[in-house]
Design a protein around this motif. Structure first.
Motif, PDB file in Angstrom:
ATOM      1  N   ASP A 109       9.409  26.654  -4.676  1.00 28.34           N
ATOM      2  CA  ASP A 109       8.678  25.473  -5.118  1.00 28.34           C
ATOM      3  C   ASP A 109       7.225  25.535  -4.671  1.00 28.34           C
ATOM      4  OD1 ASP A 109       9.270  21.889  -4.925  1.00 28.34           O
ATOM      5  OD2 ASP A 109       8.473  23.148  -6.498  1.00 28.34           O
ATOM      6  N   THR A 110       6.473  26.549  -5.206  1.00 26.59           N
ATOM      7  CA  THR A 110       5.072  26.724  -4.836  1.00 26.59           C
ATOM      8  C   THR A 110       4.249  26.955  -6.088  1.00 26.59           C
ATOM      9  OG1 THR A 110       5.310  29.132  -4.571  1.00 26.59           O
ATOM     10  CG2 THR A 110       5.724  27.748  -2.623  1.00 26.59           C
ATOM     11  N   LEU A 111       2.917  26.700  -5.972  1.00 29.27           N
ATOM     12  CA  LEU A 111       2.018  26.890  -7.106  1.00 29.27           C
ATOM     13  C   LEU A 111       1.942  28.353  -7.547  1.00 29.27           C
ATOM     14  CD1 LEU A 111       0.095  25.454  -9.017  1.00 29.27           C
ATOM     15  CD2 LEU A 111      -1.734  25.774  -7.352  1.00 29.27           C
ATOM     16  N   PRO A 112       1.861  29.344  -6.614  1.00 26.11           N
ATOM     17  CA  PRO A 112       1.862  30.748  -7.073  1.00 26.11           C
ATOM     18  C   PRO A 112       3.112  31.111  -7.860  1.00 26.11           C
ATOM     19  CG  PRO A 112       1.103  30.606  -4.796  1.00 26.11           C
ATOM     20  CD  PRO A 112       1.587  29.240  -5.158  1.00 26.11           C
ATOM     21  N   ALA A 113       4.269  30.565  -7.492  1.00 31.82           N
ATOM     22  CA  ALA A 113       5.504  30.859  -8.236  1.00 31.82           C
ATOM     23  C   ALA A 113       5.403  30.308  -9.648  1.00 31.82           C
ATOM     24  CB  ALA A 113       6.710  30.275  -7.500  1.00 31.82           C
ATOM     25  N   ALA A 114       4.841  29.105  -9.809  1.00 25.64           N
ATOM     26  CA  ALA A 114       4.686  28.515 -11.140  1.00 25.64           C
ATOM     27  C   ALA A 114       3.695  29.317 -11.977  1.00 25.64           C
ATOM     28  CB  ALA A 114       4.229  27.061 -11.012  1.00 25.64           C
ATOM     29  N   ARG A 196      -0.958  18.774  -7.040  1.00 25.71           N
ATOM     30  CA  ARG A 196      -1.096  17.443  -6.441  1.00 25.71           C
ATOM     31  C   ARG A 196      -0.411  17.378  -5.074  1.00 25.71           C
ATOM     32  NH1 ARG A 196      -4.063  12.980  -5.795  1.00 25.71           N
ATOM     33  NH2 ARG A 196      -2.800  11.088  -5.533  1.00 25.71           N
ATOM     34  N   LEU A 197       0.761  17.996  -4.945  1.00 24.41           N
ATOM     35  CA  LEU A 197       1.486  18.014  -3.672  1.00 24.41           C
ATOM     36  C   LEU A 197       0.662  18.689  -2.577  1.00 24.41           C
ATOM     37  CD1 LEU A 197       5.198  18.813  -4.619  1.00 24.41           C
ATOM     38  CD2 LEU A 197       4.308  16.726  -3.587  1.00 24.41           C
ATOM     39  N   ASP A 198       0.068  19.814  -2.914  1.00 28.87           N
ATOM     40  CA  ASP A 198      -0.721  20.549  -1.925  1.00 28.87           C
ATOM     41  C   ASP A 198      -1.899  19.704  -1.437  1.00 28.87           C
ATOM     42  OD1 ASP A 198      -3.107  22.999  -1.747  1.00 28.87           O
ATOM     43  OD2 ASP A 198      -1.269  23.194  -0.585  1.00 28.87           O
ATOM     44  N   HIS A 199      -2.547  19.035  -2.398  1.00 29.92           N
ATOM     45  CA  HIS A 199      -3.685  18.180  -2.041  1.00 29.92           C
ATOM     46  C   HIS A 199      -3.242  17.019  -1.141  1.00 29.92           C
ATOM     47  CE1 HIS A 199      -7.133  15.548  -2.411  1.00 29.92           C
ATOM     48  NE2 HIS A 199      -6.361  14.613  -2.957  1.00 29.92           N
ATOM     49  N   LEU A 200      -2.146  16.353  -1.548  1.00 26.32           N
ATOM     50  CA  LEU A 200      -1.679  15.205  -0.772  1.00 26.32           C
ATOM     51  C   LEU A 200      -1.229  15.607   0.631  1.00 26.32           C
ATOM     52  CD1 LEU A 200       0.354  13.213  -3.444  1.00 26.32           C
ATOM     53  CD2 LEU A 200      -1.816  12.565  -2.405  1.00 26.32           C
ATOM     54  N   ALA A 201      -0.576  16.775   0.761  1.00 27.80           N
ATOM     55  CA  ALA A 201      -0.094  17.223   2.073  1.00 27.80           C
ATOM     56  C   ALA A 201      -1.269  17.447   3.029  1.00 27.80           C
ATOM     57  CB  ALA A 201       0.728  18.493   1.917  1.00 27.80           C
ATOM     58  N   LYS A 202      -2.330  18.079   2.517  1.00 25.08           N
ATOM     59  CA  LYS A 202      -3.502  18.306   3.371  1.00 25.08           C
ATOM     60  C   LYS A 202      -4.148  16.967   3.768  1.00 25.08           C
ATOM     61  CE  LYS A 202      -4.592  22.873   1.462  1.00 25.08           C
ATOM     62  NZ  LYS A 202      -5.562  23.663   0.674  1.00 25.08           N
ATOM     63  N   ALA A 260       1.035   5.719   4.979  1.00 25.78           N
ATOM     64  CA  ALA A 260       2.348   5.366   4.432  1.00 25.78           C
ATOM     65  C   ALA A 260       2.378   5.559   2.915  1.00 25.78           C
ATOM     66  CB  ALA A 260       2.696   3.922   4.797  1.00 25.78           C
ATOM     67  N   ALA A 261       1.276   5.198   2.250  1.00 23.72           N
ATOM     68  CA  ALA A 261       1.222   5.347   0.789  1.00 23.72           C
ATOM     69  C   ALA A 261       1.280   6.821   0.383  1.00 23.72           C
ATOM     70  CB  ALA A 261      -0.043   4.688   0.241  1.00 23.72           C
ATOM     71  N   ILE A 262       0.552   7.670   1.121  1.00 24.65           N
ATOM     72  CA  ILE A 262       0.579   9.111   0.808  1.00 24.65           C
ATOM     73  C   ILE A 262       1.968   9.678   1.048  1.00 24.65           C
ATOM     74  CG2 ILE A 262      -0.330  11.364   1.473  1.00 24.65           C
ATOM     75  CD1 ILE A 262      -2.974   9.967   2.145  1.00 24.65           C
ATOM     76  N   ALA A 263       2.615   9.255   2.128  1.00 26.37           N
ATOM     77  CA  ALA A 263       3.977   9.730   2.408  1.00 26.37           C
ATOM     78  C   ALA A 263       4.936   9.316   1.302  1.00 26.37           C
ATOM     79  CB  ALA A 263       4.452   9.189   3.756  1.00 26.37           C
ATOM     80  N   GLN A 264       4.788   8.085   0.788  1.00 31.12           N
ATOM     81  CA  GLN A 264       5.658   7.623  -0.297  1.00 31.12           C
ATOM     82  C   GLN A 264       5.436   8.448  -1.561  1.00 31.12           C
ATOM     83  OE1 GLN A 264       8.153   5.336  -0.243  1.00 31.12           O
ATOM     84  NE2 GLN A 264       8.529   6.109  -2.291  1.00 31.12           N
ATOM     85  N   GLU A 265       4.168   8.769  -1.863  1.00 32.30           N
ATOM     86  CA  GLU A 265       3.878   9.577  -3.048  1.00 32.30           C
ATOM     87  C   GLU A 265       4.453  10.981  -2.905  1.00 32.30           C
ATOM     88  OE1 GLU A 265       0.129  10.701  -6.000  1.00 32.30           O
ATOM     89  OE2 GLU A 265      -0.207   9.495  -4.196  1.00 32.30           O
ATOM     90  N   LEU A 266       4.383  11.532  -1.676  1.00 34.33           N
ATOM     91  CA  LEU A 266       4.997  12.848  -1.445  1.00 34.33           C
ATOM     92  C   LEU A 266       6.498  12.784  -1.643  1.00 34.33           C
ATOM     93  CD1 LEU A 266       2.957  14.030   1.671  1.00 34.33           C
ATOM     94  CD2 LEU A 266       2.904  15.038  -0.607  1.00 34.33           C
ATOM     95  N   ASN A 267       7.121  11.663  -1.255  1.00 31.45           N
ATOM     96  CA  ASN A 267       8.554  11.484  -1.513  1.00 31.45           C
ATOM     97  C   ASN A 267       8.830  11.431  -3.009  1.00 31.45           C
ATOM     98  OD1 ASN A 267      10.558  10.846   0.904  1.00 31.45           O
ATOM     99  ND2 ASN A 267       8.522  10.147   1.528  1.00 31.45           N
ATOM    100  N   ASP A 268       7.995  10.686  -3.739  1.00 37.49           N
ATOM    101  CA  ASP A 268       8.202  10.557  -5.186  1.00 37.49           C
ATOM    102  C   ASP A 268       8.053  11.895  -5.888  1.00 37.49           C
ATOM    103  OD1 ASP A 268       6.515   7.322  -5.317  1.00 37.49           O
ATOM    104  OD2 ASP A 268       8.578   7.878  -4.760  1.00 37.49           O
ATOM    105  N   LEU A 269       7.149  12.739  -5.395  1.00 39.50           N
ATOM    106  CA  LEU A 269       6.906  14.050  -6.017  1.00 39.50           C
ATOM    107  C   LEU A 269       7.808  15.143  -5.452  1.00 39.50           C
ATOM    108  CD1 LEU A 269       2.999  14.011  -6.236  1.00 39.50           C
ATOM    109  CD2 LEU A 269       4.643  13.624  -8.067  1.00 39.50           C
ATOM    110  N   TYR A 271       8.253  16.538  -2.335  1.00 43.53           N
ATOM    111  CA  TYR A 271       7.588  17.559  -1.531  1.00 43.53           C
ATOM    112  C   TYR A 271       8.637  18.339  -0.717  1.00 43.53           C
ATOM    113  CZ  TYR A 271       4.311  19.566   1.846  1.00 43.53           C
ATOM    114  OH  TYR A 271       3.589  20.419   2.620  1.00 43.53           O
ATOM    115  N   PRO A 272       8.606  19.692  -0.736  1.00 40.52           N
ATOM    116  CA  PRO A 272       9.659  20.489  -0.074  1.00 40.52           C
ATOM    117  C   PRO A 272       9.807  20.178   1.419  1.00 40.52           C
ATOM    118  CG  PRO A 272       8.329  21.880  -1.508  1.00 40.52           C
ATOM    119  CD  PRO A 272       7.644  20.562  -1.454  1.00 40.52           C
TER     120      PRO A 272
END
Length: 698
Positions: A109-114, A196-202, A260-269, A271-272
């Protein structure tokens, strides 16, 4: 030999008896030695020659007809076998590819794999699919040619093996293209999600780190009971300090909510590493609740203190009032300057640039505020040194020190040029992306209308029917050549499209065309040209084989087009009924009534039950009404001549009268004759003749 009449006559009589089955009816002695031979005997014998040679000519004519029929049948069988093989290969390939296109999983589940998956999909689109498109076109051409040959030679329509009809092929192909579109849409969506996941995680880690740095030691500080052992002055000072902390705490409420909002968005998307994110977010939220509860508790304790505000150092108070908001402002500014950003257009990066320029315009005022805060701290030091009051150096109203302000202010000023550089790099990147968009749009805006124009031109040639069929065929070949010469433009656009996708560009406001619409239009154009060439070839074959003139063809086409109201090159049953009535056929006007004659004609023109009549089927029908074709009865009559009027024929007779390959073709397929007068090796040519025309099994 010429001087020996007796020997010449003997030789002639023996050859006639051996090879022509003419018995010796004359005696050479009587003819040679008689002064006046019997004229009636001689005339009778000579008439036998006449009958023998007359029978040989009939046999030759019959053999020629059979050779023609058998040759047509052999070619038809070859085309049927070729169609079955092409259909099987194409369906097997589609069956093999669909599971791969329907797979919605990545190796990881990574961008290079996609991106690797996207490269693999592009390789399939460019290298593996084009030969299959060509194979599909060849399959349809062979099917139409075979059906035309069968109709022209009075054979039943070819019915492929179940599941291999042209409709089945088109349905499977449509399913493949649907799977392709779904696969590409999913892959692009997955790439956006992973980006988007990579950006939000950072961003999450950065905000957590800033908050954890700020909150470090706050719980312990709030749990201290130091106020119980302090003097009245120190308690009052401690109260001011706590008020400043409450202001600071309120200022950090927004940052905790953002975490908290960023964590919720990572849950919705999905995130591994969401477990780590949730754990860290929960720790911060729990700590924040603890800070709130402890703050309330400490405030109550200080409120219970009997004395406040006895002696206060105005400089310390003013420093605390100014320093805390300024420090929080620097925290927010530092966070904004270090904030990750992701944009997809020049306009979006320009908005960030404008916001940054607006921020820089506030720096002079901030510099003034900073100078005033430092000046307050310097005055405290100056007063403390002047009066040797060491406790004056300790500000009782805030934990902030002038060194903290100075350090963070220097850090803030260092971040400004770094932000400038990052925005400039992104601006250059987005400008490059915009150039790619324009490059693609300029090319696509030429290719798209060009394809549409070619489709309109091909339709115009088909609908107008101007010129001879050979002229129309020549036009179509010219279009085919022009289209093939245009192919490098499509390839060039494919290269640009790949660069657009590699640059993660998802929208282009400069054109309504996408690479997918261009590909579909291009494939439809190629298919339309090949289909029209095939139809014109079939019309030429129909015209030449049935002896109809160009004027008749134009008249048939005009009648067909008159009732083809939507110019679809097909007639619906109601339109076809009206067309037949205009040509004088005895069909009923009411399409809801039972009409055996119309049903019979529909069965002839639409044997596969497609629900519409093509121009080729219409042409075959109307020409079959006025032209003659071979029939099973004619073939049986020809075999009967070869067999000497017998109800059966032998292998020797077939080999004597027919070419070797066609004689062996008949021998291999003819059933044994079972009549009472059968001889060893007798073959049934009657059942064979009916089978050639689909009236029985071959």
């Amino acid at each position: 030999m010429q001087d020996d009449p007796y020997t010449n006559l003997n030789t002639a009589f023996e050859v006639a008896e051996k090879y022509l089955d003419i018995p010796k009816m004359l005696d050479p002695d009587e003819i040679v030695n008689s002064a006046k031979p019997d004229e009636r005997s001689i005339m009778t014998y000579v008439s036998s020659y006449y009958h023998a040679f007359s029978g040989a000519q009939q046999a030759e004519t019959a053999a020629s007809r059979i050779c023609k029929v058998l040759g047509v049948n052999q070619e038809n069988e070859r085309l049927m076998d070729e169609y079955e093989k092409l259909a099987s290969d194409l369906l097997e390939w589609i069956k093999k590819k669909k599971p791969w296109l329907e797979d919605r999983s990545l190796s990881e589940d990574t961008l290079p794999a996609a991106q690797g998956k996207m490269d693999e999909f592009r390789g399939y689109r460019r290298g593996e699919k084009p030969p299959k498109i060509e194979q599909k076109g060849r399959l349809e051409t062979n099917f139409n040619t075979l059906q035309t040959r069968l109709r022209l030679n009075n054979r039943p329509a070819f019915m492929p093996t179940e599941g291999k009809m042209i409709g089945d092929i088109n349905k499977a192909w449509k399913g493949l293209e649907t799977a392709e579109r779904g696969f590409e849409e999913w892959l692009l969506s997955e790439m956006r999600r992973l980006e988007r996941l990579d950006h939000l995680a950072k961003k999450f880690r950065l905000k957590c780190q800033i908050h954890e740095d700020w909150s470090s030691g706050k719980v312990e500080m709030l749990q201290e009971l130091d106020y119980k052992s302090l003097s009245l002055h120190e308690i009052k000072a401690l109260r001011r300090k706590h008020e400043a902390f409450q202001s600071d705490l309120a200022a950090h409420q927004d940052r905790v909510e953002q975490i908290a909002a960023i964590a919720q968005e990572l849950n919705d998307l999905e995130y591994p590493q969401i477990a780590e994110v949730n754990t860290r977010c929960q720790v911060i939220c729990d700590q924040w609740d603890t800070l709130g509860a402890l703050t309330v508790k400490r405030s109550q304790a200080l409120d219970d203190a009997e004395t406040v505000l006895d002696r206060i150092d105005k400089l310390h108070l003013e420093f605390a009032i100014k320093a805390a908001p300024f420090y929080n402002w620097m925290d927010g500014a530092r966070e904004d300057l270090g904030d990750m950003f992701i944009v997809h257009s020049v306009e979006e990066i320009q908005e960030l640039m404008d916001a940054h320029e607006k921020f820089k315009k506030t720096l002079p005022d901030a510099q003034s505020e900073y100078d005033s805060i430092v000046q307050l701290a310097n005055e405290v030091v100056q007063i403390g040194n002047q009066y040797d009051i060491k406790c004056a150096l300790q500000n009782p109203y805030t934990a902030l020190k002038v060194q903290d302000i100075t350090s963070k202010w220097a850090d803030l000023n260092n971040l400004v040029p770094e932000r400038d550089e990052a925005l400039n790099r992104e601006t250059y990147k987005q400008q490059s992306h915009e150039q790619l968009r324009l490059q693609f749009a300029n090319k696509a805006n030429v290719i798209g209308p060009w394809i549409a124009k070619q489709m309109e031109a091909i339709t115009a040639v088909t609908m107008s029917g101007s010129g001879t069929l050979e002229d129309q065929h020549h036009y179509m070949v010219q279009y085919d050549s022009a289209v093939n010469q245009f192919k490098p433009n499509i390839d060039e656009l494919e290269v640009i499209s790949q660069r657009v996708q590699e640059a993660m560009i998802f929208e282009n406001r400069h054109t309504e065309f996408t690479m997918e619409t261009i590909r579909v239009g291009w494939e439809q154009l190629l298919t339309a040209i090949q289909r029209n060439i095939s139809e014109i070839d079939n019309q030429i074959l129909t015209r030449d084989s049935k002896g109809i003139t160009e004027e008749q063809l134009k008249e048939f086409r005009a009648s067909f087009q008159h009732f083809d109201k939507n110019h679809s090159l097909k007639l619906e049953p109601f339109e076809f009924r009206c067309c037949l009535m205009s040509l004088g056929y005895a069909v009923k006007e009411d399409d809801k009534a039972q009409d055996p004659e119309f049903n019979r004609i529909m069965l002839i023109c639409d044997p596969n039950g497609t629900g519409y009549i093509t121009f080729q089927a219409f042409l075959d029908f109307v020409t079959s009404e006025v032209t003659d074709t071979d029939t099973a009865e004619q073939v049986m009559t020809s075999f009967k001549v070869l067999a000497g009027n017998k109800p059966y024929i032998t292998a020797d007779e077939l080999r004597r009268e027919l070419p070797p390959d066609q004689a062996e073709y008949c021998i291999a397929r003819m059933a044994a004759y079972t009549g009472e007068d059968a001889v060893p090796g007798a073959l049934d040519y009657m059942s064979f003749s009916t089978a050639l025309y689909g009236e029985s099994d071959l």
